[in-house]
Structures are given as C-alpha cells and as structure tokens.
Design a protein around this motif. Structure first.
Motif, PDB file in Angstrom:
ATOM      1  N   LYS A  87       0.841  -1.186   0.000  1.00 13.80           N
ATOM      2  CA  LYS A  87       0.000   0.000   0.000  1.00 13.80           C
ATOM      3  C   LYS A  87       0.883   1.244   0.000  1.00 13.80           C
ATOM      4  O   LYS A  87       1.891   1.293   0.706  1.00 13.80           O
ATOM      5  N   ASN A  88       0.531   2.224  -0.825  1.00 15.71           N
ATOM      6  CA  ASN A  88       1.283   3.469  -0.867  1.00 15.71           C
ATOM      7  C   ASN A  88       0.940   4.313   0.370  1.00 15.71           C
ATOM      8  O   ASN A  88      -0.148   4.867   0.456  1.00 15.71           O
ATOM      9  N   ARG A  89       1.887   4.370   1.313  1.00 11.46           N
ATOM     10  CA  ARG A  89       1.623   5.079   2.564  1.00 11.46           C
ATOM     11  C   ARG A  89       2.810   5.957   2.940  1.00 11.46           C
ATOM     12  O   ARG A  89       3.963   5.597   2.708  1.00 11.46           O
ATOM     13  N   GLU A  90       2.512   7.083   3.564  1.00  7.59           N
ATOM     14  CA  GLU A  90       3.546   8.019   3.986  1.00  7.59           C
ATOM     15  C   GLU A  90       4.526   7.381   4.958  1.00  7.59           C
ATOM     16  O   GLU A  90       5.696   7.758   5.007  1.00  7.59           O
ATOM     17  N   LYS A  91       4.064   6.390   5.720  1.00  9.42           N
ATOM     18  CA  LYS A  91       4.919   5.784   6.743  1.00  9.42           C
ATOM     19  C   LYS A  91       6.149   5.099   6.146  1.00  9.42           C
ATOM     20  O   LYS A  91       7.119   4.831   6.853  1.00  9.42           O
ATOM     21  N   VAL A  92       6.116   4.835   4.821  1.00 15.18           N
ATOM     22  CA  VAL A  92       7.277   4.196   4.196  1.00 15.18           C
ATOM     23  C   VAL A  92       8.519   5.088   4.345  1.00 15.18           C
ATOM     24  O   VAL A  92       9.652   4.586   4.398  1.00 15.18           O
ATOM     25  N   LYS A  93       8.301   6.402   4.461  1.00 10.30           N
ATOM     26  CA  LYS A  93       9.434   7.320   4.621  1.00 10.30           C
ATOM     27  C   LYS A  93      10.150   7.106   5.953  1.00 10.30           C
ATOM     28  O   LYS A  93      11.348   7.346   6.074  1.00 10.30           O
ATOM     29  N   LEU A  94       9.410   6.644   6.948  1.00 10.98           N
ATOM     30  CA  LEU A  94       9.982   6.454   8.280  1.00 10.98           C
ATOM     31  C   LEU A  94      10.859   5.205   8.363  1.00 10.98           C
ATOM     32  O   LEU A  94      11.720   5.106   9.241  1.00 10.98           O
ATOM     33  N   ILE A  95      10.628   4.258   7.449  1.00  8.74           N
ATOM     34  CA  ILE A  95      11.394   3.007   7.502  1.00  8.74           C
ATOM     35  C   ILE A  95      12.338   2.866   6.307  1.00  8.74           C
ATOM     36  O   ILE A  95      13.028   1.865   6.171  1.00  8.74           O
ATOM     37  N   ALA A  96      12.381   3.885   5.458  1.00  9.16           N
ATOM     38  CA  ALA A  96      13.196   3.807   4.232  1.00  9.16           C
ATOM     39  C   ALA A  96      14.658   3.516   4.539  1.00  9.16           C
ATOM     40  O   ALA A  96      15.327   2.790   3.786  1.00  9.16           O
ATOM     41  N   HIS A  97      15.168   4.039   5.639  1.00 12.82           N
ATOM     42  CA  HIS A  97      16.583   3.844   5.977  1.00 12.82           C
ATOM     43  C   HIS A  97      16.895   2.384   6.301  1.00 12.82           C
ATOM     44  O   HIS A  97      18.056   1.983   6.311  1.00 12.82           O
ATOM     45  N   LYS A  98      15.867   1.585   6.545  1.00 21.14           N
ATOM     46  CA  LYS A  98      16.079   0.181   6.879  1.00 21.14           C
ATOM     47  C   LYS A  98      16.229  -0.697   5.633  1.00 21.14           C
ATOM     48  O   LYS A  98      16.852  -1.753   5.701  1.00 21.14           O
ATOM     49  N   PHE A  99      15.637  -0.260   4.512  1.00 21.75           N
ATOM     50  CA  PHE A  99      15.701  -1.101   3.312  1.00 21.75           C
ATOM     51  C   PHE A  99      16.402  -0.424   2.133  1.00 21.75           C
ATOM     52  O   PHE A  99      16.671  -1.064   1.119  1.00 21.75           O
ATOM     53  N   SER A 100      16.697   0.875   2.248  1.00 23.72           N
ATOM     54  CA  SER A 100      17.356   1.599   1.152  1.00 23.72           C
ATOM     55  C   SER A 100      18.749   2.037   1.580  1.00 23.72           C
ATOM     56  O   SER A 100      18.957   2.469   2.714  1.00 23.72           O
ATOM     57  N   ASN A 101      19.670   1.950   0.637  1.00 25.32           N
ATOM     58  CA  ASN A 101      21.043   2.369   0.884  1.00 25.32           C
ATOM     59  C   ASN A 101      21.533   3.119  -0.349  1.00 25.32           C
ATOM     60  O   ASN A 101      21.451   4.339  -0.425  1.00 25.32           O
ATOM     61  N   TYR A 102      21.960   2.375  -1.350  1.00 23.47           N
ATOM     62  CA  TYR A 102      22.386   2.963  -2.616  1.00 23.47           C
ATOM     63  C   TYR A 102      21.307   3.865  -3.207  1.00 23.47           C
ATOM     64  O   TYR A 102      21.600   4.918  -3.804  1.00 23.47           O
ATOM     65  N   GLU A 103      20.045   3.504  -3.051  1.00 25.45           N
ATOM     66  CA  GLU A 103      18.938   4.215  -3.693  1.00 25.45           C
ATOM     67  C   GLU A 103      18.843   5.683  -3.266  1.00 25.45           C
ATOM     68  O   GLU A 103      18.315   6.525  -4.002  1.00 25.45           O
ATOM     69  N   PHE A 104      19.346   6.009  -2.078  1.00 31.08           N
ATOM     70  CA  PHE A 104      19.306   7.400  -1.625  1.00 31.08           C
ATOM     71  C   PHE A 104      20.199   8.304  -2.479  1.00 31.08           C
ATOM     72  O   PHE A 104      20.093   9.534  -2.416  1.00 31.08           O
ATOM     73  N   CYS A 105      21.061   7.693  -3.304  1.00 33.66           N
ATOM     74  CA  CYS A 105      21.911   8.484  -4.202  1.00 33.66           C
ATOM     75  C   CYS A 105      21.091   9.198  -5.275  1.00 33.66           C
ATOM     76  O   CYS A 105      21.511  10.229  -5.809  1.00 33.66           O
ATOM     77  N   TYR A 106      19.935   8.624  -5.615  1.00 37.73           N
ATOM     78  CA  TYR A 106      19.126   9.235  -6.675  1.00 37.73           C
ATOM     79  C   TYR A 106      17.726   9.658  -6.223  1.00 37.73           C
ATOM     80  O   TYR A 106      17.018  10.335  -6.966  1.00 37.73           O
ATOM     81  N   LYS A 114       7.967   6.026  -5.265  1.00 34.18           N
ATOM     82  CA  LYS A 114       9.261   5.458  -5.637  1.00 34.18           C
ATOM     83  C   LYS A 114       9.819   4.580  -4.514  1.00 34.18           C
ATOM     84  O   LYS A 114      10.357   3.491  -4.761  1.00 34.18           O
ATOM     85  N   LEU A 115       9.679   5.039  -3.281  1.00 32.78           N
ATOM     86  CA  LEU A 115      10.106   4.212  -2.153  1.00 32.78           C
ATOM     87  C   LEU A 115       9.325   2.905  -2.107  1.00 32.78           C
ATOM     88  O   LEU A 115       9.881   1.841  -1.801  1.00 32.78           O
ATOM     89  N   THR A 116       8.039   2.969  -2.420  1.00 33.10           N
ATOM     90  CA  THR A 116       7.210   1.768  -2.389  1.00 33.10           C
ATOM     91  C   THR A 116       7.622   0.788  -3.479  1.00 33.10           C
ATOM     92  O   THR A 116       7.629  -0.430  -3.261  1.00 33.10           O
ATOM     93  N   VAL A 117       7.977   1.302  -4.653  1.00 31.76           N
ATOM     94  CA  VAL A 117       8.493   0.432  -5.714  1.00 31.76           C
ATOM     95  C   VAL A 117       9.784  -0.245  -5.260  1.00 31.76           C
ATOM     96  O   VAL A 117       9.971  -1.461  -5.452  1.00 31.76           O
ATOM     97  N   ILE A 118      10.675   0.510  -4.644  1.00 28.55           N
ATOM     98  CA  ILE A 118      11.951  -0.042  -4.183  1.00 28.55           C
ATOM     99  C   ILE A 118      11.715  -1.118  -3.129  1.00 28.55           C
ATOM    100  O   ILE A 118      12.311  -2.206  -3.179  1.00 28.55           O
ATOM    101  N   TRP A 119      10.845  -0.831  -2.184  1.00 32.36           N
ATOM    102  CA  TRP A 119      10.520  -1.803  -1.139  1.00 32.36           C
ATOM    103  C   TRP A 119       9.927  -3.064  -1.769  1.00 32.36           C
ATOM    104  O   TRP A 119      10.327  -4.191  -1.466  1.00 32.36           O
ATOM    105  N   GLY A 120       8.969  -2.878  -2.676  1.00 35.21           N
ATOM    106  CA  GLY A 120       8.337  -4.016  -3.331  1.00 35.21           C
ATOM    107  C   GLY A 120       9.317  -4.826  -4.158  1.00 35.21           C
ATOM    108  O   GLY A 120       9.268  -6.065  -4.174  1.00 35.21           O
ATOM    109  N   ALA A 121      10.224  -4.135  -4.851  1.00 38.38           N
ATOM    110  CA  ALA A 121      11.227  -4.829  -5.665  1.00 38.38           C
ATOM    111  C   ALA A 121      12.120  -5.705  -4.795  1.00 38.38           C
ATOM    112  O   ALA A 121      12.431  -6.855  -5.136  1.00 38.38           O
ATOM    113  N   LYS A 122      12.522  -5.170  -3.655  1.00 43.84           N
ATOM    114  CA  LYS A 122      13.399  -5.927  -2.766  1.00 43.84           C
ATOM    115  C   LYS A 122      12.660  -7.091  -2.110  1.00 43.84           C
ATOM    116  O   LYS A 122      13.231  -8.169  -1.912  1.00 43.84           O
ATOM    117  N   GLU A 123      11.390  -6.887  -1.791  1.00 51.28           N
ATOM    118  CA  GLU A 123      10.576  -7.991  -1.262  1.00 51.28           C
ATOM    119  C   GLU A 123      10.442  -9.098  -2.302  1.00 51.28           C
ATOM    120  O   GLU A 123      10.579 -10.287  -1.989  1.00 51.28           O
TER     121      GLU A 123
END
Length: 208
Positions: A110-129, A140-149
């Motif tokens: 689900k596209n939710r604002e709360k993904v911003k609060l946990i982004a640091h747990k699943f994103s690393n390189y992605e913060f470069c762009y 975009k964060l939700t796509v990244i999370w879903g892709a990694k899942e």
C-alpha cells in the motif's frame, strides 16, 4: 469479486491479482482446504489476514490448482507440486500470485507516507538518486521496497539483506520497469523488475 487483473509478462509466466471485496465467510465457502491450511486460517487473529489467505486459494483455483497442490519449505517459501515456480503476496484489499517456469517473486504494498519512516532500513544505494522533495517520493520508495521484497522471495537465501545486498537502479515511474542487482557472497545477479499501480497500491514482480 473475480480476478481483478491478469498479466502475461512472457509466454511462460502469468500474474493474477485479486481485489478482496468479499467477507471472510464468502471467501471461506468457495475453497477446500487441507487440514494444516484450515488450522492456519482459523488460528489467524486478523480477519484481514484470513481474507488474504483465502483469496490466494481462490487465485490458485483460477490457475487450476488446489490448496493441496501448494506446500512450503523450511524457509517459508511456497512451492507447487508440479515443479512450476510460484510467489504469493497479499496486502489489505489486494492479493496476487505469479506462476512461471522460471524463478519468480511478487509483492504488493500500500502506498503510505509511513514508508518514509522506515526507508533507511531497506534503502542504501537508492538514496543516491532519490529526492525527498519530489511529488512521487512515496511511490518510488514503495516500488523499491516491493522490488526488494519480490527479489527476497525469489532468491530465498537466509542472510540476504534488503539494505546491503539488493540494489535498485534509478527508474522513471512512467516506464513501469527497472533493473535490480543482488550482490551477495561474491555472486552478482541482474534482474528485470516490473511494477504497476493498483488503485492506492503498488504491485512489483520479477522473473528470471
């Protein structure tokens, strides 16, 4: 409701999505469960999880399978007895299955604002762009999370880290696809990632 969407990424792969509008009792009436599956669904405390579990069994039936055709290994990864590859997901009011002749993975979030609060747990390189100020930052964060899942389900290897071992390269939401890499224990693998919007949800899947 019947199947919400069917996608054929290639001749050997099918994705089916279910929008869960039925009640628990309506979904329960339409499926036959093996004893361990019945115990599992009856033991769930959340009706949302029960409805997700049962809707997946309806999707299996739409593929021509039964609950008895599905089993799970010691890592919790689902398998089909005929040897084809399967991946399963459900989130609130949507569930999905992808079945292929090749290794595969799927996730719905689900596209939710709360993904911003946990982004640091699943994103690393992605913060470069990524740019937190852009309007599509949550999507975009939700796509990244879903892709990694989805890749985690496909790779099914204990110790794999979303943060350290899976990289999603820059992408445009309008293109509905990107590329990701798994770099784990001296093995590097490239994967095509596909994504689409389902109302206020994002579905992401990958096929080798």
């Amino acid at each position: 409701m019947p199947v919400y969407k069917t996608i054929h990424p290639n001749s050997q792969t099918t994705v089916k999505i279910w929008k869960i509008t039925e009640s628990y009792h309506e979904l329960f009436q339409g499926v036959k469960l093996k004893p361990e599956s019945l115990d599992r669904v009856l033991g769930m405390k959340s009706e949302i999880h029960q409805r997700g579990f049962l809707s997946v069994r309806h999707l299996l039936a739409n593929f021509g399978y039964t609950d008895s055709d599905l089993y799970y290994d010691d890592n919790g990864k689902p398998h089909l007895k005929d040897g084809r590859y399967i991946s399963i997901t459900h989130s609130f009011t949507f569930s999905g299955i992808i079945i292929s002749n090749n290794k595969t993975g799927i996730d719905i979030e689900k596209n939710r604002e709360k993904v911003k609060l946990i982004a640091h747990k699943f994103s690393n390189y992605e913060f470069c762009y990524l740019n937190e100020d852009e309007i599509d930052y949550v999507k975009k964060l939700t796509v990244i999370w879903g892709a990694k899942e989805a890749l985690y389900k496909l790779y099914a290897t204990p110790g794999l880290s979303f943060y350290s071992h899976i990289l999603v390269i820059p992408f445009d939401l309008k293109e509905n696809r990107t590329v990701a890499w798994i770099d784990y224990k001296e093995h590097k693998s490239r994967y095509d990632i596909y994504f689409l919007e389902l109302e206020d949800f994002t579905c992401v899947y990958t096929v080798t």
